[in-house]
Enzyme design. Sequence first.
Site, PDB file in Angstrom:
ATOM      1  N   HIS A   1       0.722  -1.190   0.005  1.00 40.94           N
ATOM      2  CA  HIS A   1      -0.024   0.200  -0.039  1.00 40.94           C
ATOM      3  C   HIS A   1       0.992   1.135  -0.009  1.00 40.94           C
ATOM      4  O   HIS A   1       2.203   1.339   0.519  1.00 40.94           O
ATOM      5  CB  HIS A   1      -0.951  -0.183   1.343  1.00 40.94           C
ATOM      6  CG  HIS A   1      -1.847   1.031   1.310  1.00 40.94           C
ATOM      7  ND1 HIS A   1      -1.782   2.302   1.653  1.00 40.94           N
ATOM      8  CD2 HIS A   1      -3.264   0.970   1.078  1.00 40.94           C
ATOM      9  CE1 HIS A   1      -2.712   2.875   1.774  1.00 40.94           C
ATOM     10  NE2 HIS A   1      -3.912   2.136   1.415  1.00 40.94           N
TER      11      HIS A   1
ATOM     12  N   LYS B   1     -10.726  -1.013   9.984  1.00 46.66           N
ATOM     13  CA  LYS B   1     -10.861  -2.145   9.231  1.00 46.66           C
ATOM     14  C   LYS B   1     -11.125  -3.435   9.811  1.00 46.66           C
ATOM     15  O   LYS B   1     -11.241  -4.615   9.354  1.00 46.66           O
ATOM     16  CB  LYS B   1      -9.679  -2.393   8.285  1.00 46.66           C
ATOM     17  CG  LYS B   1      -9.297  -1.237   7.449  1.00 46.66           C
ATOM     18  CD  LYS B   1      -7.929  -1.505   6.644  1.00 46.66           C
ATOM     19  CE  LYS B   1      -7.663  -0.268   5.879  1.00 46.66           C
ATOM     20  NZ  LYS B   1      -8.402   0.026   4.574  1.00 46.66           N
TER      21      LYS B   1
ATOM     22  N   ASP C   1       2.662  -4.952   8.000  1.00 46.35           N
ATOM     23  CA  ASP C   1       1.472  -4.069   8.047  1.00 46.35           C
ATOM     24  C   ASP C   1       0.415  -5.046   7.871  1.00 46.35           C
ATOM     25  O   ASP C   1       0.029  -5.782   7.256  1.00 46.35           O
ATOM     26  CB  ASP C   1       1.525  -3.340   6.640  1.00 46.35           C
ATOM     27  CG  ASP C   1       0.173  -2.693   6.219  1.00 46.35           C
ATOM     28  OD1 ASP C   1      -0.854  -2.827   7.134  1.00 46.35           O
ATOM     29  OD2 ASP C   1       0.197  -1.653   5.206  1.00 46.35           O
TER      30      ASP C   1
ATOM     31  N   CYS D   1      -4.630   2.225  -3.963  1.00 46.93           N
ATOM     32  CA  CYS D   1      -3.659   2.988  -3.249  1.00 46.93           C
ATOM     33  C   CYS D   1      -2.419   1.729  -3.250  1.00 46.93           C
ATOM     34  O   CYS D   1      -1.552   1.774  -2.588  1.00 46.93           O
ATOM     35  CB  CYS D   1      -3.852   3.174  -1.739  1.00 46.93           C
ATOM     36  SG  CYS D   1      -4.875   4.699  -1.522  1.00 46.93           S
TER      37      CYS D   1
END
Length: 405
Positions: free
Chosen positions: A121, A224, A198, A362
């Site tokens: 990302h 999320k 991540d 992204c």
Amino acid sequence: MMDIQKIRSQFPILEEKIHGKPLVYFDNGATTQKPLSVINRIENYYTKENANIHRGVHTLSQEATTAYENARNTIQTYIGAQHNHEIIFTKGTTDGINLVANSFGELLKPGDEIIISAMEHHSNIVPWQMLCERKGCKLRIIPMNAKGELELEVFERLLSERTKLVAVTHISNSLGTVNDVEQIIKKSHAVGAKVLIDGAQSIQHIKVDVQALDCDFYVFSGHKLFGPTGIGVLYGKEALLNNMPPYQGGGDMIKEVTLTKTTYNDLPHKFEAGTPNIAGGIGLGTAFEFLNSLNMDDVVAHEQELLNYATQALTKIEGIQFYGEAANKTSVISFLIEGLHPYDVGTLLDKMGIAVRTGHHCTQPVMDQFKIPGTIRASFAIYNTKEEVDIFIKALERIIPILKN
């Protein structure tokens, strides 16, 4: 087996209609919906507990502080951190990565190397580019094959004594690939490098134990994983966090301030300058309580079944091209339909009450590798059903002739 309808009943927005059609929400990779428990907990804070934390001796302040710190404890237990002060509240994944890039980054020297992957990302690319420009470091890239899998044999060749940090995504937001982070961490540590994972797309889909992984940093966003927006977590090993300079200055991150010198607070407060997102932190703790109510093995099985069911149904559509066909992937399907622009497909799906994501997600370098501007992405969560997949497929079957004529 889980009762999916009982789970769905906890999410009031799933009863909404969009353009007169029942909502089918397949944009969970962008943000998940919120259970009533999280919504009610935030409301309760603002109606009954609202006060600033850590500083007040009055009752409301103490109650708010307890609720906020209890949320930290809940998260610590869920991800298996050794200490609660290894849980740093942030604004989200992006903020957590930037914190590490600026704080851990201050310890780096010209010529040091950072490794990321080609599927990251933008939030796990840009902060490292900025750090390399600022500190004279070198950014190296793990390539990705046509299936959307990292070429780990190349990664091993990139590693050297100059490697100071490896930052990779656990699960790709645009391809659904589940990376072998255990091997990445092990190989990185063998050369003395630290590892940031991540976890924005992983913690809500698979069980995460940061001590078992032995990662040095793990970052994720609340919104999320069924929690509020504007809140997230950076997990970091205690020794590393203690050695890192603070990222921001201000209230709560200090022990003592004079006009000539300031001494910094202990963890986690050293990295939590200013009044935090108190309601967000408390709400995030409640989101983890919701996750605790689920059996993660059942979550994995349900979402994998949805992924397989939807993939098989989409395969029957003429002209479909999938992007991200890794052997190990989770509940994300990225695809294009020959001759159709993803934006047009997404717009007409919305008219039928179906929410998907279109664009580059992204991850522009991923799209550049496939030589496409973007994809249509359907991303599933625990509350999604096969019946919704059927509605999605029927909608596509209606849309395609319209757009091709």
